[in-house]
Design a protein around this motif. Structure first.
Motif: not given
Length: 539
Positions: A232-237, A482-487, A527-534
């Motif tokens: 949740g709070l990692l998607i943008f941060a 990234a934020v839209r896909i992860s959300s 995991v997807p959020t971490l990969l997308i943020s990278n």
């Protein structure tokens, strides 16, 4: 602003690290039955002691993260719930279930979901810390330049498309923009109330509705924890902090989510974007006829200044070196053929490229082989040639490639008549076929320093050149994606988790929804959020 986000950051990092350390024994106890992990002697054969240890470790974690939990609960009453609200409910009801499990459900032989709830709390604290780090770094970078450039996305300014423009101005509104809700928060403001309502309804149906009122706290703990996304709070941060670090090293600062949410498909490039100060130098002067060097320099420098060309500084320095002064001119015009004209003291002055001189029927010396130069003619007679040396900075080609790769079309609104597509292609091998080159009148209009711009800031730039400009624009577009896909993935995972938890609690299958399975399920959606943020930083 930077001081505000930096205050208490060290303490938050320490508390976050302590919560993470507390999750390790919780994870060990949760995973021990599945991986046959050894437990300490006191816990080995005492299931009640394991339950009480789970409750105690979760309670300590909640005390360490009390500010995050309190914020989540307060936001609910302010009708602005977020991912921390979901984590707060998961922690509260998991702790309540842990404290009452032995009394209300003595037949249950699985531990409470303390490990998953503590991990949800840790991720919220991690996200809070990462976002504050990114905001502090962005504010510090934005405030580092006394005369910064602003990047704005001006609506329909080129061919009906929203277009990025860079211009000088004060950074009014940057501080308020950067405090606005990010894209993930806006999604969770809608999804979290629905997930909470669904969790309560499903828990009531699975427990009270089936005549098992003693199972209510367990059902609430299961459904609320399963729907409390770790990401949740990692998607943008997380991607924002990574991007802020990269942009800061380039001399740029993104204006938070507000600067990234709107994206354009074109970008205006001026003379100094392609060739910052120092990248163009004077390579020699040759004066013809009876004209004095002082006169030729003066009239040429005057027209260059009137044009607003990126060559202005070179000719200004040359003017001072020759002891000359600018002269008054009238009838100034820009010509499509690559030149300028005006009248000075009754004489008609032409300044431009070799092709412009040929177009204006000005005779040039035989065998002339000067590729990049400024030619000056007085009353139709060649008066001087100023040879120039253009050097393309190493960051320009990668910057243009990044823009093209991000589907942002460069629009050349140059005022230097030498900077035409043919020259950029032949000399520097730039992909001019993917750039737009408007007419001279349109280029002048687009590069006008007094042109109106959008009040919403995309980024603040502290350095010249295309490098920081391109980095900010491409980074903003990638952050938005990234934020839209992860959300979307996070909400999908929460819905699936809620439905699975409802079914398994409805049939009282606590062995099929054990703490280990809960942790693995929630971690898999992280995991997807971490990969997308990278991925955001890979350009």
């Amino acid at each position: 602003m930077a001081g505000r986000y930096g205050k208490g950051l060290g303490l938050l990092r320490l508390r976050t690290a302590l919560v993470f350390l507390l999750t390790r024994p919780l994870l060990w106890m949760a995973l021990a039955p599945f991986f046959l992990l050894p437990l300490p002697g006191a816990l080995q054969g005492s299931f009640p002691l394991q339950v009480w240890c789970s409750a105690g470790l979760l309670a300590v974690s909640m005390v360490l993260g009390i500010d995050v939990l309190a914020r989540g609960l307060v936001q609910l009453f302010l009708f602005r719930p977020g991912a921390d609200t979901a984590a707060a409910f998961a922690c509260v009801f998991t702790l309540a279930d842990a404290l009452t499990q032995l009394e209300r459900m003595p037949e249950r032989d699985t531990l409470p979901y303390s490990a998953a709830a503590a991990l949800a709390l840790f991720c919220c604290m991690w996200g809070t810390y990462a976002k504050r780090q990114g905001l502090r770094l962005s504010c510090r970078t934005a405030a580092s330049a006394s005369t910064p450039y602003l990047v704005t996305l001006d609506p329909r300014s080129w061919n009906g498309r929203d277009t990025y423009a860079k211009w000088s101005g004060p950074i009014h509104g940057y501080g308020s923009q950067i405090q606005e809700e990010d894209g993930a928060q806006r999604v969770f403001r809608i999804s979290v109330p629905l997930l909470l309502l669904g969790s309560f309804l499903c828990s009531l149906i699975a427990s009270v509705g089936e005549g098992r009122g003693d199972h209510l706290l367990w059902c609430l703990s299961a459904t609320l924890t399963a729907s409390a996304s770790f990401s949740g709070l990692l998607i943008f941060a997380r991607p924002y902090r990574t991007l802020a670090r990269r942009l800061s090293s380039s001399g740029a600062a993104l204006a938070g989510w507000s600067g990234a949410v709107r994206s354009g498909r074109a970008i205006l490039l001026t003379d100094t974007d392609l060739f910052p100060p120092g990248m163009v130098s004077l390579n020699g002067i040759k004066v013809f006829g009876d004209f004095s060097v002082e006169k030729v320099v003066a009239v040429c420098a005057t027209l260059i200044r009137e044009s607003g060309s990126g060559l202005d500084k070179i000719f200004h320095d040359l003017l001072r070196a020759q002891g000359a002064v600018y002269r008054r001119c009238s009838g100034f015009q820009r010509h499509e053929g690559g030149g300028l004209s005006a009248d000075i003291r009754g004489e008609h002055i032409l300044v431009g490229s070799a092709s412009f001189m040929a177009l204006m029927e000005v005779s040039l010396p035989q065998g002339l082989n000067v590729r990049n130069a400024v030619f000056c003619a007085i009353d139709g007679e060649l008066a001087g040639i100023f040879a120039l040396n253009y050097v393309l900075h190493g960051t320009i080609s990668p910057a243009i490639s990044a823009l093209v790769g991000a589907h942002v079309s460069p629009v050349l609104c140059t005022r230097d008549f030498n900077l035409i597509p043919a020259m950029l292609r032949q000399k520097f091998k730039l992909p001019v076929e993917k750039m737009d080159f408007p007419s001279v009148e349109r280029r002048t209009e687009l590069s006008d320093p007094d042109a109106p711009h959008s009040p919403r800031i995309t980024a603040v730039l502290c350095r010249e050149g295309l490098g920081p400009f391109s980095e900010a624009v491409v980074g903003a577009k990638r952050l938005k994606i990234a934020v839209r896909i992860s959300s979307a993935l996070s909400v999908l995972g929460s819905v699936i988790g809620l439905l699975l938890a409802f079914y398994l609690t409805f049939v009282s299958a606590w062995q099929s929804i054990s703490p280990a399975q809960m942790v693995v399920f929630l971690a898999a959606w992280l995991v997807p959020t971490l990969l997308i943020s990278n991925w955001v930083n890979r350009y």
